[in-house]
Structure formats: structure tokens, C-alpha cells
Design an enzyme around this catalytic site. Structure first.
Site, PDB file in Angstrom:
ATOM      1  N   PHE A  16       0.681  -1.055   0.210  1.00 59.60           N
ATOM      2  CA  PHE A  16       0.146  -0.164  -0.085  1.00 59.60           C
ATOM      3  C   PHE A  16       0.985   1.507  -0.254  1.00 59.60           C
ATOM      4  O   PHE A  16       0.653   2.358   0.758  1.00 59.60           O
ATOM      5  CB  PHE A  16      -1.238   0.075   1.060  1.00 59.60           C
ATOM      6  N   LYS A 194      13.390  -4.450 -17.268  1.00 55.13           N
ATOM      7  CA  LYS A 194      12.466  -4.539 -18.216  1.00 55.13           C
ATOM      8  C   LYS A 194      12.735  -4.599 -19.766  1.00 55.13           C
ATOM      9  O   LYS A 194      11.651  -5.701 -20.143  1.00 55.13           O
ATOM     10  CB  LYS A 194      11.915  -2.701 -18.568  1.00 55.13           C
TER      11      LYS A 194
HETATM   12  N1  LIG Z   1       6.166   3.764  -8.797  1.00 53.13           N
HETATM   13  C1  LIG Z   1       6.098   3.922  -9.181  1.00 53.13           C
HETATM   14  O1  LIG Z   1       6.074   4.772 -10.819  1.00 53.13           O
HETATM   15  C2  LIG Z   1       6.152   2.742  -9.917  1.00 53.13           C
HETATM   16  C3  LIG Z   1       5.853   2.796 -11.008  1.00 53.13           C
HETATM   17  C4  LIG Z   1       5.956   0.808 -12.081  1.00 53.13           C
HETATM   18  C5  LIG Z   1       6.250  -0.159 -11.383  1.00 53.13           C
HETATM   19  N2  LIG Z   1       6.479   0.083 -10.061  1.00 53.13           N
HETATM   20  C6  LIG Z   1       6.557  -1.056  -9.463  1.00 53.13           C
HETATM   21  O2  LIG Z   1       5.140  -1.244  -8.427  1.00 53.13           O
HETATM   22  C7  LIG Z   1       5.631  -1.641  -7.393  1.00 53.13           C
HETATM   23  C8  LIG Z   1       5.632  -0.708  -5.928  1.00 53.13           C
HETATM   24  O3  LIG Z   1       6.231   0.288  -6.079  1.00 53.13           O
HETATM   25  P1  LIG Z   1       5.887   1.464  -5.034  1.00 53.13           P
HETATM   26  O4  LIG Z   1       6.211   2.876  -5.580  1.00 53.13           O
HETATM   27  O5  LIG Z   1       4.495   1.832  -4.442  1.00 53.13           O
HETATM   28  O6  LIG Z   1       6.570   0.918  -3.689  1.00 53.13           O
HETATM   29  P2  LIG Z   1       6.114   1.758  -2.516  1.00 53.13           P
HETATM   30  O7  LIG Z   1       5.893   3.121  -2.353  1.00 53.13           O
HETATM   31  O8  LIG Z   1       7.887   1.398  -1.577  1.00 53.13           O
HETATM   32  O9  LIG Z   1       5.372   0.674  -1.438  1.00 53.13           O
HETATM   33  C9  LIG Z   1       5.637  -0.705  -0.668  1.00 53.13           C
HETATM   34  C10 LIG Z   1       4.252  -1.290  -0.724  1.00 53.13           C
HETATM   35  O10 LIG Z   1       4.717  -2.965   0.010  1.00 53.13           O
HETATM   36  C11 LIG Z   1       4.695  -3.062   1.446  1.00 53.13           C
HETATM   37  N3  LIG Z   1       6.346  -3.890   1.969  1.00 53.13           N
HETATM   38  C12 LIG Z   1       7.672  -3.430   1.525  1.00 53.13           C
HETATM   39  N4  LIG Z   1       7.498  -5.140   2.137  1.00 53.13           N
HETATM   40  C13 LIG Z   1       6.928  -5.495   2.619  1.00 53.13           C
HETATM   41  C14 LIG Z   1       7.067  -7.611   2.753  1.00 53.13           C
HETATM   42  N5  LIG Z   1       7.793  -7.656   3.500  1.00 53.13           N
HETATM   43  N6  LIG Z   1       5.240  -8.004   3.261  1.00 53.13           N
HETATM   44  C15 LIG Z   1       4.517  -6.580   3.512  1.00 53.13           C
HETATM   45  N7  LIG Z   1       4.545  -5.351   3.195  1.00 53.13           N
HETATM   46  C16 LIG Z   1       5.622  -5.032   2.275  1.00 53.13           C
HETATM   47  C17 LIG Z   1       5.290  -1.347   1.943  1.00 53.13           C
HETATM   48  O11 LIG Z   1       4.839  -1.413   2.881  1.00 53.13           O
HETATM   49  P3  LIG Z   1       5.240  -0.561   3.940  1.00 53.13           P
HETATM   50  O12 LIG Z   1       3.968   0.633   3.939  1.00 53.13           O
HETATM   51  O13 LIG Z   1       4.493  -1.190   5.657  1.00 53.13           O
HETATM   52  O14 LIG Z   1       6.598  -0.280   4.325  1.00 53.13           O
HETATM   53  C18 LIG Z   1       4.227  -0.947   1.245  1.00 53.13           C
HETATM   54  O15 LIG Z   1       2.997  -0.727   1.235  1.00 53.13           O
HETATM   55  C19 LIG Z   1       7.628  -1.989  -7.597  1.00 53.13           C
HETATM   56  O16 LIG Z   1       7.672  -3.204  -7.532  1.00 53.13           O
HETATM   57  C20 LIG Z   1       8.025  -1.091  -8.490  1.00 53.13           C
HETATM   58  O17 LIG Z   1       9.006  -1.920  -9.243  1.00 53.13           O
HETATM   59  C21 LIG Z   1       6.039   0.670  -9.297  1.00 53.13           C
END
Ligand SMILES: NC(=O)c1ccc[n+]([C@@H]2O[C@H](COP(=O)([O-])OP(=O)(O)OC[C@H]3O[C@@H](n4cnc5c(N)ncnc54)[C@H](OP(=O)(O)O)[C@@H]3O)[C@@H](O)[C@H]2O)c1
Length: 411
Positions: A16, A194
Site C-alpha cells: 500500500f 524491463k
Molecule cells: N512507483 C512507480 O511509479 C512504479 C512504476 C512502475 C512499477 N512500479 C512497481 O510497483 C511496485 C510497488 O512500487 P511502489 O513505488 O508502490 O513501492 P512503495 O511505495 O515502496 O510501496 C511498497 C509497499 O509494499 C509494502 N511492503 C514492503 N515490503 C513488504 C513486506 N515484506 N511485506 C509486506 N508488505 C511490504 C510496503 O509496506 P509499508 O507501507 O509497511 O512500508 C508498502 O506499502 C514495485 O514493484 C515497483 O517496481 C512502481
């Protein structure tokens, strides 16, 4: 809005953060529309973060699992367990697929569930669908991609304002286009992951991240951008996957493009992918490559697809050898002593390796003398051997810089 008559479609949300929160918001806004087109009422049935929820409870209460945790573990374990329990899975995780794709796709086939991953490459640009569906029958020769928005923004800023790499990176961080730790973006590793996924789909052969040769943009200077402009070239971080000698080369490196190339005009944090095939000539898809709402939109598109008809990623049918030494055209930048015979000596070394020069620009005088040239396509090992020899010559004032040039237009 729902009249309460539709069946619910329960989504378990793993993660989240930026994408997970944007997904929940978008789903709330679009649930009524999705209910109209699918006849099912989507709802978030459970959320897991490091401090909230339990995986078993989320799994138990869901029809489909969205994985937006990122990284390899526990994402891999959760995705495998969800599929083994008969759940469709949607993920945005390029690291996971570029390391463990074959294992995960095999598990999806084994358990007859869908594993969708549109958001893992090029954000909201629908490249995965195009490879899996629209181009499923095409014999693809080459894929070029600008698949990292951070580096494309930095290079665009350097070209637009003359900024140094460091200043353009700081600007990208200020605007939220680069993470506090931008290492995997600027060193090419994110783009390599990618390209491994795209190459797997485009060429129907297993490709692991470790087989992708990558190089980043950290060493690009404002000078390179300036001189290249005079030669009609613009610089991008380009991912390439192409058939070479019956095998496959997958690589990421900075490369110059002439203005007529479809990727030359892709600037800022945008992504774009160009596909070349005899039958279709060339198609290019472009759009925003990242960002919470954009990525969430791609994830939600996958969820809707999973709510309707089945799709699976078939087992690969090819076993292409990965080729590392390929032919490329090059830009060479050399800081030289301003004295007679220098150009002739450089031309001789290049000539001995079989390199032929396409264009040369001589810049500055005395302590500022530089030679900038573009060399026609040559096997990379031969060009690097020549650059190594040139670098040892006493008239060189700094190590020569060699950057690849993509010498194609589709006019
Ligand atoms: N951000 C972008 O623009 C973007 C674009 C394309 C793809 N992606 C991909 O989308 C995915 C998520 O990216 P994001 O930017 O949303 O990441 P993020 O903001 O760091 O969020 C990660 C989430 O996963 C949770 N998490 C991390 N480790 C965990 C664990 N061991 N067990 C349970 N929950 C866990 C975190 O929990 P906490 O809240 O408790 O820390 C947080 O809610 C990644 O694979 C990324 O490569 C992202």
C-alpha cells in the site's frame, strides 16, 4: 453505482505504497464503471503491508491478488502461494519477473490462473498486451525501448538546458522523477530488467536479467550532448533486444539517435518502445512510464482483463543463444594535443580494426582541441580494441569516450 445485485469480485492488495494507495483510490473511483462492463463488483477485500494485515487472511478473502510490494522476496513467495491457491495475480514488479519469470509463468500455467504484468514495463504504455496479443504472430526482428523515465528526464534536461549530469539528476529528484537513491535507474539496471521481460515476450525465449548487458548514464557529459547536436544526434538510454546471427542480443546503454528515429523525440519522463518486423515495418508506443496513478491505471486494466477472459503466458518455444558482441555505430570523443598528424594516426588505428569514419568535427584549439567523430557500424570488440590503443597514444589528454549511435530512420 451498484444496486447490490452483482457478485463481488474480491481483490487482495499486497503493498500500500505509491502504487498500492493509488490503485485503491482509482478502484474506488471506477468500481461502478467496472461493474457495468464486467457484471462483477470489484472491492478491496484485504490489504497487506509490513505493519498491517496477514498474507493468509488476504489470500483467503480474495478472488485475485495484486502484488505491489516490489523486490524479490517475499513478493515471489506470495505470488507463488496465491497462484497455487487458484488466484489470478496482477503484478507491477519487474525485478521479480526478470529474475523468476519462467518459474512464475510455469506456475500460472500449472494452476490455470492468470499472471498479468502490464505495469512492470513502461508504466501505462500497453506494451505487454501488444507483444502477448496483437503481435503474437509477428516475427519480430528488433525491439528498442526508452524504458526508464528517470534517465530520459535527466538526458532531456541536459540536452535542453546544457546542465551537467549532477544538476539534471538533482532536478529530477526535486520534481519526484528520481528516487532519493537513484542507483538502479541511472546505472541501467532498471531498464535491463524491463528489457529482459520484453525480450522474453518478443522472442519467445527465456531471458534472465543476468543475461542483459547494461551500462548507465553516469559518465555522460554536457560536452557530449553539445558536440553531438552539431552532428545531428540526440542522446537516450536505449534498451535493445534483437536477433543477431541466429541468437539474441539484449542490452541497455546510452546511444545517440539521428533526428528521424521514432525514439529521438521522446523526451522528459516518458517511455517508448519501438518494434521492428518485416511484416509491420515499425510501430512505436509511448506514454508516461511511471507515477502512482499511471501505474495504478495499468494494474487496474490488468485486473479488469483478469475479470473477463483467460490469458496465459505460454511456455517458451525457442532457446536462442544470447549474443554479447554485436555491431554498432559509435560516437567517439577525444581530447587531443593540437599538432599535425593526430587525425591521421587515429584514422590509421581505426582503419586497422576495420572501422570507417562517417563524420568528423574538429573543435577548439591548443589545450582545448577535441576530435568528435561518428564511426560506421563495427563489431563492438573491435571498436573497443581501437579505443584502447588510441587511449594509450601520447597526444591524448584524457581517455577517449565511445558512445553507441543507432543509425536508423524509418522514413
Ligand atoms: N512507483 C512507480 O511509479 C512504479 C512504476 C512502475 C512499477 N512500479 C512497481 O510497483 C511496485 C510497488 O512500487 P511502489 O513505488 O508502490 O513501492 P512503495 O511505495 O515502496 O510501496 C511498497 C509497499 O509494499 C509494502 N511492503 C514492503 N515490503 C513488504 C513486506 N515484506 N511485506 C509486506 N508488505 C511490504 C510496503 O509496506 P509499508 O507501507 O509497511 O512500508 C508498502 O506499502 C514495485 O514493484 C515497483 O517496481 C512502481
Amino acid at each position: 453505482m451498484s444496486d447490490g445485485g452483482s457478485q463481488p469480485f474480491r481483490i487482495g492488495l499486497l503493498g500500500f505504497g505509491t502504487v498500492g494507495a493509488a490503485f485503491a483510490e482509482l478502484l474506488a473511483a471506477r468500481a461502478g464503471h467496472i461493474e457495468k462492463i464486467t457484471g462483477l463488483r470489484p472491492e478491496i477485500a484485504g490489504v497487506l503491508t509490513r505493519s498491517r494485515g496477514s498474507f493468509d487472511d488476504v489470500l483467503e478473502g480474495s478472488d485475485l491478488v495484486v502484488e505491489v510490494i516490489g523486490g524479490l522476496e517475499p513478493a515471489r513467495e506470495y505470488v507463488l502461494r496465491a497462484m497455487a491457491a487458484g488466484r489470478h495475480v496482477v503484478t507491477a514488479n519487474k525485478q521479480l519477473l526478470s529474475h523468476h519469470g519462467e518459474e512464475l509463468w510455469a506456475a500460472a500455467r500449472e494452476h490455470a490462473v492468470q499472471l498479468r504484468f502490464e505495469a512492470s514495463v513502461a508504466g501505462v504504455v500497453p506494451v505487454i498486451r501488444v507483444f502477448q496479443e496483437s503481435l503474437a504472430a509477428a516475427h519480430i526482428d528488433r525491439v528498442h525501448g526508452i524504458v526508464n523515465g528517470t534517465t530520459n528526464f535527466i538526458l532531456s534536461e541536459m540536452a535542453r538546458t546544457g546542465a551537467t549530469y549532477e544538476d539534471a539528476l538533482a532536478e529530477a529528484q526535486r520534481l519526484g522523477y528520481a528516487e532519493a537513491d537513484p542507483t538502479d535507474d541511472v546505472n541501467g539496471k532498471d531498464a535491463a530488467a524491463k528489457m529482459a521481460i520484453l525480450a522474453r515476450l518478443a522472442f519467445d525465449t527465456p531471458v534472465h536479467l543476468e543475461q542483459v548487458v547494461y551500462e548507465g548514464i553516469e559518465h555522460i557529459t554536457a560536452d557530449d550532448m553539445e558536440y553531438a547536436r552539431e552532428l545531428g544526434l540526440g542522446l537516450k538510454l536505449i534498451g535493445t533486444a534483437e536477433r543477431v546471427d541466429g541468437g539474441l542480443s539484449v542490452r541497455v546503454h546510452p546511444a545517440f539517435l539521428y533526428g528521424g528515429h521514432p525514439l529521438a523525440s521522446v523526451s522528459g519522463p516518458f517511455n517508448a518502445v519501438t518494434v521492428e518486423s518485416d511484416a509491420i515495418t515499425e510501430i512505436t508506443m509511448s506514454g508516461p512510464g511511471a507515477g502512482g496513478p499511471q501505474t495504478a491505471s495499468a494494474v487496474l486494466g490488468d485486473v479488469i482483463s483478469a475479470m473477463i477472459p483467460p490469458a496465459s503466458t505460454p511456455e517458451t518455444t525457442e532457446r536462442l543463444e544470447i549474443v554479447e558482441d554485436v555491431e554498432s555505430a559509435f560516437y567517439l570523443h577525444m581530447e587531443v594535443a593540437d599538432r599535425p598528424g593526430v587525425l591521421a594516426q587515429i584514422a590509421q588505428v581505426l582503419g586497422l580494426q576495420g572501422a570507417s569514419v562517417k563524420s568528423v568535427v574538429q573543435k577548439g584549439l591548443g589545450e582545448n582541441a577535441r576530435l568528435v567523430m561518428v564511426v560506421h557500424p563495427i563489431l563492438e570488440s573491435k571498436l573497443f580494441a581501437a579505443v584502447d590503443l588510441i587511449g594509450r597514444m601520447d597526444f591524448l589528454r584524457a581517455p577517449p569516450r565511445a558512445i553507441r549511435v543507432i543509425d536508423e530512420t524509418f522514413e
